[in-house]
Design a protein around this motif. Structure first.
Motif, short mmCIF file in Angstrom:
data_model
loop_
_atom_site.label_atom_id
_atom_site.label_comp_id
_atom_site.label_asym_id
_atom_site.label_seq_id
_atom_site.Cartn_x
_atom_site.Cartn_y
_atom_site.Cartn_z
N GLY A 1 12.10 -10.89 -30.82
CA GLY A 1 11.69 -12.41 -31.45
C GLY A 1 12.96 -13.29 -31.50
N ALA A 2 12.78 -14.49 -31.56
CA ALA A 2 13.91 -15.36 -31.47
C ALA A 2 14.75 -15.05 -32.85
N LYS A 3 16.02 -15.69 -33.10
CA LYS A 3 16.75 -15.47 -34.06
C LYS A 3 16.50 -16.63 -34.92
N VAL A 4 16.75 -16.16 -36.20
CA VAL A 4 16.40 -17.41 -37.30
C VAL A 4 17.70 -17.84 -37.80
N ARG A 5 18.06 -19.20 -37.88
CA ARG A 5 19.11 -19.62 -38.24
C ARG A 5 19.14 -19.18 -39.87
N CYS A 6 20.47 -18.84 -40.39
CA CYS A 6 20.40 -18.53 -41.70
C CYS A 6 20.74 -19.70 -42.63
#
Ligand SMILES: C[S@@+](CC[C@H](N)C(=O)[O-])C[C@H]1O[C@@H](n2cnc3c(N)ncnc32)[C@H](O)[C@@H]1O
Length: 481
Positions: free
Chosen positions: A193-198
């Motif tokens: 899955g795509a990375k999630v911006r923190c």
């Protein structure tokens, strides 16, 4: 009729001989001190077993079992979905809540995370439990599933041995004032899955959830297509008829939707104590319909004390009543061997441990030794106290060594299913032997002094400072060397 979900892992029943019994003594004038921080079980991150604990109903070391959670409430964050707030002042080190969910094999975790991703599920709720298992709180779980990530968290996850099973709790890293958002470092291990911006806002923010992750390294994990060692079929299945709680989780609504939980009122934070109590007893629950979310990802739980910490061959189990000692099971590549460190199976008798049929008394604590030393001539007393110091030094060396090798052990455990490197195990064994030798010296010194103390019932003359003035010795001929 209940259909058993074969992807769930069955509760393991704790064997009687595996029950760890502490040597705490209930002080009626201080019942709150029962099984507190010096309890042998607390030091080894093991909960006491009800009815076996010497402190009985006063035992304070059953927090997971009794769901002794801190008061928390849900709130809607800005951009990070739901979050969990402290609803009371929380002390550093305090147990806040258990991370509950469905316990599944890693193979199943991989399958589910891919399925969640395909379905466009937004949030990730699968955490790492150990080399073979994960906890999925996507559909079932406690309020812990709403705790967001922070690169500068005020909480951390810790693993505890509860009735023979490893469970994950959220603990305060620092004092947390009421009204603060709870967070821990997910230390993400992505299942794709795509990375999630923190959006944690910490000055040290690493930018993305899972930025520390080495990524999901399929090839190094267990579930290569032809690798069935830990396939779901080979793992004993949870018998839902036995343990499944009747709870709100069984309703057809999405139980994890805070709007459902809070009866649709989300404007202000809502109390969840009842809900927690109902759900928290069941880290292993039956699956329900999936909830659509996106960008599935799975936080990895960092354990303060890994239950698969250090190798110690089963046939040379020893007693290490220390913080780092835990009953562990480590699977080797070649065969499924059991390794133990720390207290092995304990008997029901207080202050006594039975290993391989041989009873062993727990070491006296420092105060006991000092007490004995007081009744000895100063030369002997000095020797005794020296031995005790040696033992203490060896103990702290062992602690240091454990802290030194722990990252290697945890790293190794994640990288492959091999047993921990021989060199690491050897180092551990060497330090353990040093500690055992020091203990042996202490005990032999104690025994020697006990044998050499007067046999006649002549009361010792002791001055106010407990210094012994006179002693009569009745030394057995054969021991007088
Ligand atoms: C275990 S859930 C936490 C609860 C979640 N906020 C919710 O509403 O259900 C993890 C998910 O929350 C979101 N999240 C958690 N911490 C975050 C952060 N620091 N920045 C951005 N999103 C975050 C991400 O979507 C992540 O996959």
């Amino acid at each position: 009729m209940k259909v058993q979900d074969s992807s769930l892992i069955r509760h393991k029943k704790q064997k009687e001989e595996d029950i760890a019994i502490c040597d705490c003594k209930l002080n009626p004038s201080d019942p709150d001190g029962a099984c507190a921080e010096r309890c042998l079980n607390v030091l080894t991150s093991t909960e006491c077993t009800p009815t076996y604990c010497p402190c009985n109903l006063y035992c304070r070391n059953q927090r997971f079992q009794k769901c002794q959670y801190a008061r928390t409430k849900l709130y809607k964050t800005d951009g990070r979905g739901w979050g969990l707030l402290a609803d009371e002042n929380i002390k550093a080190g305090q147990f806040i809540i258990e991370y509950c969910g469905e316990v599944i094999s890693w193979k199943e975790a991989k399958r589910r995370s891919q399925a969640y991703e395909t379905q466009g599920l937004k949030d990730a709720f699968i955490i790492y439990l150990n080399a073979a298992e994960s906890i999925d709180a996507t559909k079932k779980g406690s309020l812990a599933r709403f705790i967001n990530h922070s690169c500068q968290p005020n909480c951390e996850t810790r693993k505890w041995n509860v009735l023979g099973e490893i469970r994950v709790g959220i603990f305060a890293k620092q004092d947390i004032p009421a009204g603060s958002e709870l967070s821990y470092d997910y230390n993400f291990e992505w299942y794709g899955g795509a990375k999630v911006r923190c959006l944690c806002g910490a000055p040290s923010c690493s930018g993305f959830l899972g930025a520390k992750s080495r990524g999901f390294q399929e090839d190094t994990y267990l579930w290569e297509d032809d690798d069935d060692r830990y396939s779901v079929e080979n793992i004993p299945l949870y018998d839902s008829a036995e343990d499944e709680p009747t709870s709100k989780l069984q309703k057809t609504h999405d139980p994890m939707d805070p709007e459902y939980i809070s009866n649709g009122k989300v404007e202000s934070p809502v109390q969840f104590n009842d809900y927690e109590q109902v759900n928290s007893t069941a880290p292993f629950v039956k699956a329900q319909d999936l909830v659509p979310i996106q960008d599935a990802a799975s936080p990895v739980v960092k354990a303060e004390i890994s239950e698969e910490a250090v190798l110690y061959p089963q046939d040379s189990q020893k007693i290490f009543p220390q913080k780092n000692a835990m009953i562990v099971r480590i699977k080797s590549n070649s065969a499924c061997r059991n390794y133990h460190i720390g207290p092995g199976p304990l008997s029901k008798k207080r202050s006594q441990i039975v290993l391989n049929g041989r009873p062993k008394h727990l070491p006296p604590d420092g105060n006991d030794t000092k007490l004995v030393a007081r009744h000895l001539p100063s030369k002997e007393a000095q020797e005794l106290l020296k031995c005790e110091e040696m033992r203490d030094r060896a103990n702290s060396q062992l602690d240091c060594l454990y802290n030194e090798i722990r990252p290697a052990i945890e790293e190794h455990e994640r990288d492959s299913q091999d047993s921990v490197a021989t060199s690491v195990a050897e180092k551990w064994i060497e330090a353990s032997c040093a500690k055992l030798k020091a203990e042996f010296d202490l005990y032999s010194s104690l025994i020697k002094h006990v044998i050499f103390t007067p046999q006649k019932a002549e009361p010792l003359e002791v001055d106010e400072d407990h210094e012994q003035k006179t002693l009569e010795y009745d030394i057995p001929q054969n021991l007088s060397s």
